[in-house]
Design an enzyme around this catalytic site. Structure first.
Site, PDB file in Angstrom:
ATOM      1  N   LYS A 157    -102.441 -49.169  31.869  1.00  0.00           N
ATOM      2  CA  LYS A 157    -102.977 -47.423  32.351  1.00  0.00           C
ATOM      3  C   LYS A 157    -103.438 -46.728  30.906  1.00  0.00           C
ATOM      4  O   LYS A 157    -103.275 -47.147  29.925  1.00  0.00           O
ATOM      5  CB  LYS A 157    -101.419 -47.213  32.727  1.00  0.00           C
ATOM      6  CG  LYS A 157    -101.609 -48.058  34.221  1.00  0.00           C
ATOM      7  CD  LYS A 157    -100.836 -47.030  35.207  1.00  0.00           C
ATOM      8  CE  LYS A 157    -100.256 -47.643  36.470  1.00  0.00           C
ATOM      9  NZ  LYS A 157     -99.883 -47.256  37.252  1.00  0.00           N
TER      10      LYS A 157
ATOM     11  N   ARG B  81     -95.823 -55.499  37.448  1.00  0.00           N
ATOM     12  CA  ARG B  81     -96.963 -55.396  37.978  1.00  0.00           C
ATOM     13  C   ARG B  81     -97.702 -55.570  37.149  1.00  0.00           C
ATOM     14  O   ARG B  81     -98.020 -54.291  35.963  1.00  0.00           O
ATOM     15  CB  ARG B  81     -96.942 -54.880  38.919  1.00  0.00           C
ATOM     16  CG  ARG B  81     -98.424 -54.396  39.910  1.00  0.00           C
ATOM     17  CD  ARG B  81     -98.373 -53.175  41.313  1.00  0.00           C
ATOM     18  NE  ARG B  81     -99.313 -53.612  41.580  1.00  0.00           N
ATOM     19  CZ  ARG B  81    -100.616 -53.128  41.469  1.00  0.00           C
ATOM     20  NH1 ARG B  81    -101.221 -52.363  40.715  1.00  0.00           N
ATOM     21  NH2 ARG B  81    -101.817 -53.070  42.671  1.00  0.00           N
TER      22      ARG B  81
END
Length: 266
Positions: free
Chosen positions: A212, A246
């Site tokens: 991210k 995840r």
């Protein structure tokens, strides 16, 4: 406080606009991608067909199902769901109903059970539900996100949504603070540092910070070059109470987690 086994949730995307191109695939590639993830140590495979990156626009649920249908049918026909648990990254009642009837066990809802119809479907199949926090929606969530107290605000959100879930008969719950979903860098760091605070609910905590943009803000890097930062965040998250990670890079996470566990168990 219960200690949960660490689980790796691998990410596969059936859409063309996922922010990390290596996680995208089509139905022709489905079997090899799934088998590879299982071999590399995935405990869960999370499949989605709609991008939730900042600025992304929602698609009609019929289009979403059309993108997923062939892949879901392959999973069911090949009985992959007997080897690994499958999760659907969706908040569409139509899609969720279809996949839960095809061997999927987990609903990863980025809207945190806002839709009563999603609650009804999840309850009907006795699915495990991931309640994630997101401020606003993907199209505008990164436009100056604001909180009074990031930890307490999300704690209040979880409290409210857990009560809603139970009202619908949903008891198998996972909590996700939603790194990058309506949060700036400071918000994300505060949540990661204080993750163990949310253990008081007694549910498993999921963290998904794979590649991210917060990593780029700390150490300028392209999406393809953020694996090291991802591992740093996820290993720290495990230390702070996360039990479901995840990620896009299953093999590397499996290795890193095994090394961390070996050190902790000596």
């Amino acid at each position: 406080m219960k200690n949960y086994k660490i689980k790796i949730m691998g990410v596969l995307n059936a859409n063309e606009d996922s922010f990390f191109k290596s996680s995208r695939f089509d139905s022709k590639e489905a079997s090899s991608k799934i088998e590879s993830m299982i071999e590399n140590g995935a405990n869960i495979i999370d499949i989605g067909a709609v991008s939730s990156r900042p600025g992304s626009i929602a698609v009609d649920e019929k289009i979403e199902l059309e993108r997923l249908k062939n892949i879901v049918d392959i999973i069911y026909d090949e009985k992959y769901f007997e080897k690994v648990d499958f999760s659907i990254d969706s908040y569409s009642p139509l899609v969720i109903n279809y996949v839960l009837n095809k061997g999927f066990k987990i609903v990863n809802d980025i809207t945190g059970l806002q839709d009563d119809e999603v609650c009804k479907v999840c309850s009907k199949y006795d699915a495990q539900v991931v309640i994630m926090h997101m401020q606003n929606n993907p199209s505008n969530m990164q436009e100056k996100p604001l909180y009074k107290d990031i930890v307490l605000d999300i704690d209040n959100f979880f409290d409210k949504q857990i009560k809603k879930a139970k009202k619908f008969g949903i008891n198998d719950i996972v909590l996700d603070v939603g790194i990058g979903f309506g949060k700036n860098l400071e918000h994300n760091l505060m949540l990661l540092k204080n993750l163990d605070y949310f253990k008081h609910f007694g549910y498993e905590l999921l963290i998904g910070a794979s590649r991210k943009s917060m990593i780029d803000m700390i150490s300028p890097s392209t999406i393809e070059n953020r694996l090291a930062g991802t591992l740093a965040i996820h290993l720290e998250s495990i230390r702070n109470g996360a039990s479901i990670i995840r990620c896009h890079d299953v093999y590397e996470h499996n290795q890193a987690i095994k090394v961390q566990e070996a050190i902790n168990n000596i």
